[in-house]
Scaffold this motif. Structure first.
Motif, PDB file in Angstrom:
ATOM      1  N   LEU A 120      35.251  36.550  24.457  1.00 58.49           N
ATOM      2  CA  LEU A 120      34.656  36.419  25.499  1.00 58.49           C
ATOM      3  C   LEU A 120      35.346  36.271  26.837  1.00 58.49           C
ATOM      4  O   LEU A 120      36.369  35.379  27.041  1.00 58.49           O
ATOM      5  CB  LEU A 120      33.501  35.468  25.525  1.00 58.49           C
ATOM      6  N   GLY A 121      35.092  37.023  27.803  1.00 61.56           N
ATOM      7  CA  GLY A 121      35.907  36.813  29.296  1.00 61.56           C
ATOM      8  C   GLY A 121      37.154  37.762  29.411  1.00 61.56           C
ATOM      9  O   GLY A 121      37.482  38.076  30.382  1.00 61.56           O
ATOM     10  N   ASP A 122      37.613  38.296  28.271  1.00 61.78           N
ATOM     11  CA  ASP A 122      38.451  39.484  28.364  1.00 61.78           C
ATOM     12  C   ASP A 122      38.115  40.741  29.105  1.00 61.78           C
ATOM     13  O   ASP A 122      36.905  40.965  28.944  1.00 61.78           O
ATOM     14  CB  ASP A 122      39.009  39.987  26.795  1.00 61.78           C
ATOM     15  N   ILE A 123      38.899  41.194  29.717  1.00 61.08           N
ATOM     16  CA  ILE A 123      38.597  42.677  30.409  1.00 61.08           C
ATOM     17  C   ILE A 123      39.013  43.704  29.521  1.00 61.08           C
ATOM     18  O   ILE A 123      40.111  43.730  29.185  1.00 61.08           O
ATOM     19  CB  ILE A 123      39.316  42.680  31.804  1.00 61.08           C
ATOM     20  N   ILE A 124      38.014  44.474  28.965  1.00 64.90           N
ATOM     21  CA  ILE A 124      38.367  45.539  28.180  1.00 64.90           C
ATOM     22  C   ILE A 124      38.090  47.032  28.708  1.00 64.90           C
ATOM     23  O   ILE A 124      37.049  47.024  29.482  1.00 64.90           O
ATOM     24  CB  ILE A 124      37.716  45.336  26.888  1.00 64.90           C
ATOM     25  N   GLY A 125      38.660  48.029  28.090  1.00 66.31           N
ATOM     26  CA  GLY A 125      38.265  49.077  28.582  1.00 66.31           C
ATOM     27  C   GLY A 125      37.730  50.138  27.325  1.00 66.31           C
ATOM     28  O   GLY A 125      38.150  49.782  26.359  1.00 66.31           O
ATOM     29  N   ILE A 126      36.633  50.827  27.547  1.00 69.11           N
ATOM     30  CA  ILE A 126      35.951  51.383  26.319  1.00 69.11           C
ATOM     31  C   ILE A 126      35.878  52.934  26.481  1.00 69.11           C
ATOM     32  O   ILE A 126      35.337  53.284  27.821  1.00 69.11           O
ATOM     33  CB  ILE A 126      34.498  50.852  26.008  1.00 69.11           C
ATOM     34  N   ASP A 127      36.321  53.621  25.556  1.00 68.57           N
ATOM     35  CA  ASP A 127      35.883  54.993  25.367  1.00 68.57           C
ATOM     36  C   ASP A 127      34.692  55.115  24.141  1.00 68.57           C
ATOM     37  O   ASP A 127      34.902  54.694  23.055  1.00 68.57           O
ATOM     38  CB  ASP A 127      36.920  55.863  24.603  1.00 68.57           C
ATOM     39  N   GLY A 128      33.476  55.738  24.724  1.00 66.43           N
ATOM     40  CA  GLY A 128      32.281  55.601  23.817  1.00 66.43           C
ATOM     41  C   GLY A 128      31.365  56.566  24.113  1.00 66.43           C
ATOM     42  O   GLY A 128      31.541  57.670  24.997  1.00 66.43           O
ATOM     43  N   THR A 129      30.599  56.862  23.016  1.00 63.81           N
ATOM     44  CA  THR A 129      29.415  57.907  22.984  1.00 63.81           C
ATOM     45  C   THR A 129      28.263  57.164  23.263  1.00 63.81           C
ATOM     46  O   THR A 129      27.924  56.021  22.650  1.00 63.81           O
ATOM     47  CB  THR A 129      29.517  58.717  21.797  1.00 63.81           C
ATOM     48  N   PRO A 155      35.259  31.913  29.665  1.00 62.58           N
ATOM     49  CA  PRO A 155      34.443  31.857  30.717  1.00 62.58           C
ATOM     50  C   PRO A 155      33.257  30.795  30.952  1.00 62.58           C
ATOM     51  O   PRO A 155      32.906  30.147  29.894  1.00 62.58           O
ATOM     52  CB  PRO A 155      33.876  33.367  30.723  1.00 62.58           C
ATOM     53  N   PRO A 156      32.371  30.960  31.947  1.00 60.06           N
ATOM     54  CA  PRO A 156      31.285  30.042  32.054  1.00 60.06           C
ATOM     55  C   PRO A 156      30.371  30.365  30.931  1.00 60.06           C
ATOM     56  O   PRO A 156      30.205  31.776  30.470  1.00 60.06           O
ATOM     57  CB  PRO A 156      30.611  30.163  33.391  1.00 60.06           C
ATOM     58  N   ASP A 157      29.473  29.580  30.519  1.00 61.12           N
ATOM     59  CA  ASP A 157      28.352  29.980  29.487  1.00 61.12           C
ATOM     60  C   ASP A 157      27.648  31.147  29.990  1.00 61.12           C
ATOM     61  O   ASP A 157      27.213  31.243  31.031  1.00 61.12           O
ATOM     62  CB  ASP A 157      27.667  28.714  29.087  1.00 61.12           C
ATOM     63  N   ALA A 158      27.473  32.305  28.953  1.00 62.85           N
ATOM     64  CA  ALA A 158      26.875  33.412  29.324  1.00 62.85           C
ATOM     65  C   ALA A 158      25.265  33.331  29.339  1.00 62.85           C
ATOM     66  O   ALA A 158      24.637  33.758  30.365  1.00 62.85           O
ATOM     67  CB  ALA A 158      26.803  34.525  27.899  1.00 62.85           C
ATOM     68  N   HIS A 159      24.868  32.070  29.104  1.00 65.14           N
ATOM     69  CA  HIS A 159      23.395  31.757  29.110  1.00 65.14           C
ATOM     70  C   HIS A 159      23.008  30.985  30.236  1.00 65.14           C
ATOM     71  O   HIS A 159      22.307  31.230  31.149  1.00 65.14           O
ATOM     72  CB  HIS A 159      22.787  31.301  27.859  1.00 65.14           C
ATOM     73  N   TYR A 160      23.879  29.948  30.438  1.00 64.71           N
ATOM     74  CA  TYR A 160      23.370  28.733  31.318  1.00 64.71           C
ATOM     75  C   TYR A 160      24.358  28.966  32.858  1.00 64.71           C
ATOM     76  O   TYR A 160      23.742  28.439  33.678  1.00 64.71           O
ATOM     77  CB  TYR A 160      23.914  27.405  30.869  1.00 64.71           C
ATOM     78  N   GLY A 161      25.379  29.792  32.681  1.00 66.92           N
ATOM     79  CA  GLY A 161      26.041  30.266  33.982  1.00 66.92           C
ATOM     80  C   GLY A 161      26.798  28.725  34.499  1.00 66.92           C
ATOM     81  O   GLY A 161      27.134  27.741  33.569  1.00 66.92           O
ATOM     82  N   LEU A 162      26.897  28.562  35.604  1.00 63.72           N
ATOM     83  CA  LEU A 162      27.508  27.580  36.243  1.00 63.72           C
ATOM     84  C   LEU A 162      26.270  26.571  36.806  1.00 63.72           C
ATOM     85  O   LEU A 162      25.693  26.796  37.706  1.00 63.72           O
ATOM     86  CB  LEU A 162      28.452  27.938  37.633  1.00 63.72           C
ATOM     87  N   ARG A 163      26.298  25.562  36.291  1.00 67.95           N
ATOM     88  CA  ARG A 163      25.134  24.392  36.631  1.00 67.95           C
ATOM     89  C   ARG A 163      25.604  23.600  37.731  1.00 67.95           C
ATOM     90  O   ARG A 163      24.744  23.139  38.462  1.00 67.95           O
ATOM     91  CB  ARG A 163      24.949  23.527  35.339  1.00 67.95           C
ATOM     92  N   ASP A 164      26.830  23.432  37.826  1.00 63.84           N
ATOM     93  CA  ASP A 164      27.300  22.521  38.968  1.00 63.84           C
ATOM     94  C   ASP A 164      27.438  23.353  40.186  1.00 63.84           C
ATOM     95  O   ASP A 164      28.383  24.226  40.291  1.00 63.84           O
ATOM     96  CB  ASP A 164      28.921  21.861  38.447  1.00 63.84           C
ATOM     97  N   VAL A 165      26.741  23.076  41.203  1.00 62.28           N
ATOM     98  CA  VAL A 165      26.702  23.723  42.659  1.00 62.28           C
ATOM     99  C   VAL A 165      28.030  23.465  43.232  1.00 62.28           C
ATOM    100  O   VAL A 165      28.448  24.551  43.892  1.00 62.28           O
ATOM    101  CB  VAL A 165      25.752  23.106  43.453  1.00 62.28           C
ATOM    102  N   GLU A 166      28.653  22.498  43.172  1.00 61.50           N
ATOM    103  CA  GLU A 166      30.119  22.384  43.815  1.00 61.50           C
ATOM    104  C   GLU A 166      31.046  23.262  43.215  1.00 61.50           C
ATOM    105  O   GLU A 166      31.753  24.061  43.987  1.00 61.50           O
ATOM    106  CB  GLU A 166      30.554  20.844  43.796  1.00 61.50           C
TER     107      GLU A 166
END
Length: 500
Positions: A120-129, A155-166
């Motif tokens: 999770l967090g990796d940048i990937i390229g996809i060829d798909g249908t 990466p930040p948690d996919a569900h909660y995101g960044l909780r800390d405003v700072e």
């Protein structure tokens, strides 16, 4: 869902586990290289936005198959399933798209690499249908994939995101990574800027660039940032406004000019103040402040439309806008007629008698008037309002009012309880401008730290002859705050100034 190597879930992993998580990701990086795979390839041509894939297949029924092939790329943000089939979510600048990985399509080796070496967090390229799942979600079946950038930190948690405003403000890249709303906000900001430029371009204004480093700051009442130019061994200032240079261009015959860029003021930080901020200033020959009010009544609805402002917005941008005199609106709010208390100490005494709790020590009359207005009136101006006809002492660059002695032809436009812009019928009499500068010098000598310094070069420019002119400065950051309904400038500036 956390990646297999990241059970604690991205940002929320306990700090003591961070070295272990980083080591696992670096080991995967080494494995990719050992397998002859470049984890940071130089390009990936032919990518289309995921929004184009969705648009091309809108309305397909659940279970529909297509033979449409696409190449997409973005950040891997979620993964579900193992073994023979897995679903992954890819996010790019235009949105999110579900991917389907199947063992019978990729084969054992590539399926294992996708599930075990891609995080999770990796940048990937996809060829798909393209196809639609039985649950009705448009997806791309992965025919091939490429690691484009290996993420060495979770990466930040996919569900909660960044909780800390700072953290959101200090590490904006993480905020954008975690939040589709944050990405959409800054796209909206870009649309607002484009709308302002388009508005002025369509009306014959010429965009120009004036110095950011200036030998003498001016055009506003503010303290500057100072820097040193080694080659010339002299101090320079970061500009606090573009006004004086733009009016020199009016003298030169450009007649309609604007500049959209950064200004810098060495002042405090608040929910609506950042030391560097974006302004647009424009100047129009043969116009006055009445013409400029009409321009604003055209601009704000155009910007609101570009920003996607709907009928639920608390501010109605439909013109015409209310107009009220500064002296009148202060008297309505406080009971004090500021023009009747101009002697030494008179206004401070009137404020004390009225029981108004604002500091008066060390402030001259212009500062007290400004404080009365900003503290007692400005927060109440929710709907678009032109506050007009200011005292001359508050406005060193505005022309005398044509019918009311002691006032000048100036307005500020307010909405949402804050100032959006400041405009004048510009002073073009060089002798009067010289006298106004001298009055500002006297205020500075009396201890006022936010005065306009004497600028002889500007006076000499006026002596060449400047046509009747109207000008305005509009705060882009304030416009974005207003249009997006945000409550702090730190939310709508990508990298705001922060305390250590």
């Amino acid at each position: 869902m956390a990646a297999p190597d990241d059970p604690a879930g991205g940002e929320h992993a306990p700090a003591e586990h961070e070295p272990e998580l980083l080591a696992v990701r670096r080991a995967k990086l080494d494995r990719l290289r050992a397998d002859g795979i470049d984890p940071f390839p130089p390009s990936f041509p032919g990518v289309v936005p995921t929004a184009d894939v969705r648009a091309a297949h809108e309305g397909l029924e659940a279970g529909a198959e297509t033979d449409a092939a696409y190449r997409v790329a973005g950040r891997l943000v979620q993964r579900r399933g193992q073994g023979k089939m897995a679903f992954l979510d890819l996010v790019d600048r235009s949105g999110r798209l579900q991917l389907q990985a199947r063992l019978d399509v990729l084969g054992e080796e590539r399926m294992a690499r996708l599930l075990e070496q891609v995080d999770l967090g990796d940048i990937i390229g996809i060829d798909g249908t393209a196809f639609v799942t039985r649950r009705g979600e448009l997806s791309l079946r992965i025919d091939d994939f490429t690691v484009l950038a290996k993420a060495l930190r979770p990466p930040p948690d996919a569900h909660y995101g960044l909780r800390d405003v700072e953290t959101r403000f200090r590490r904006r890249e993480l905020d954008l990574m975690a939040s589709e709303e944050a990405r959409a906000l800054f796209v909206t900001r870009a649309r607002i800027v484009s709308a302002v430029r388009r508005f002025l371009d369509e009306r014959g204004f010429v965009e120009v660039e004036t110095p950011v480093l200036q030998p003498l700051y001016g055009g506003a009442a503010a303290r500057p940032f100072t820097t040193h130019f080694n080659a010339l061994d002299r101090d320079l200032y970061l500009r606090i406004a573009t006004e004086l240079y733009l009016k020199r261009l009016i003298v030169g015959g450009l007649e309609r000019v604007y500049e959209l860029g950064k200004d810098f003021r060495n002042e405090g930080i608040s929910y609506k103040h950042n030391p560097e901020f974006t302004m647009v200033e424009w100047y129009e020959a043969y116009a006055d402040y009445e013409d400029m009010m009409r321009r604003v009544e055209e601009l704000l609805p155009a910007v609101a439309q570009a920003a996607g402002v709907g009928p639920e917005h608390p501010v109605d941008f439909t013109p015409p806008y209310r107009r009220v005199g500064l002296v009148d609106v202060i008297r309505e709010a406080t009971g004090i007629d500021v023009m009747a208390h101009q002697g030494d100490g008179e206004l401070a005494a009137a404020i004390a008698r009225a029981g108004i709790d604002i500091p008066t020590d060390g402030l001259e009359w212009p500062g007290l008037v400004d404080d009365l207005f900003s503290k007692k009136v400005e927060p109440t101006l929710v709907q678009p309002t032109f506050v007009i006809d200011y005292p001359k002492a508050l406005s060193p660059f505005a022309k005398d009012h044509r019918s009311v002695p002691g006032l000048v032809e100036r307005f500020e436009v307010f909405a949402g309880g804050m100032e959006l812009g400041n405009a004048f019928t510009e002073l073009n009499d060089p002798d009067e401008q010289r006298a106004r500068f001298e009055a500002q010098v006297r205020l500075a000598e009396a201890g006022d730290e936010e005065t306009t310094p004497y600028d002889e070069v500007f006076v000499q420019a006026l002596e060449q002859g400047m046509p009747p002119t109207a000008g305005i400065g509009v705060g882009i950051d304030r416009l974005v705050l207003l249009m997006t309904g945000r409550h702090s400038i730190r939310e709508i500036v990508l990298f705001p100034a922060m305390r250590e």
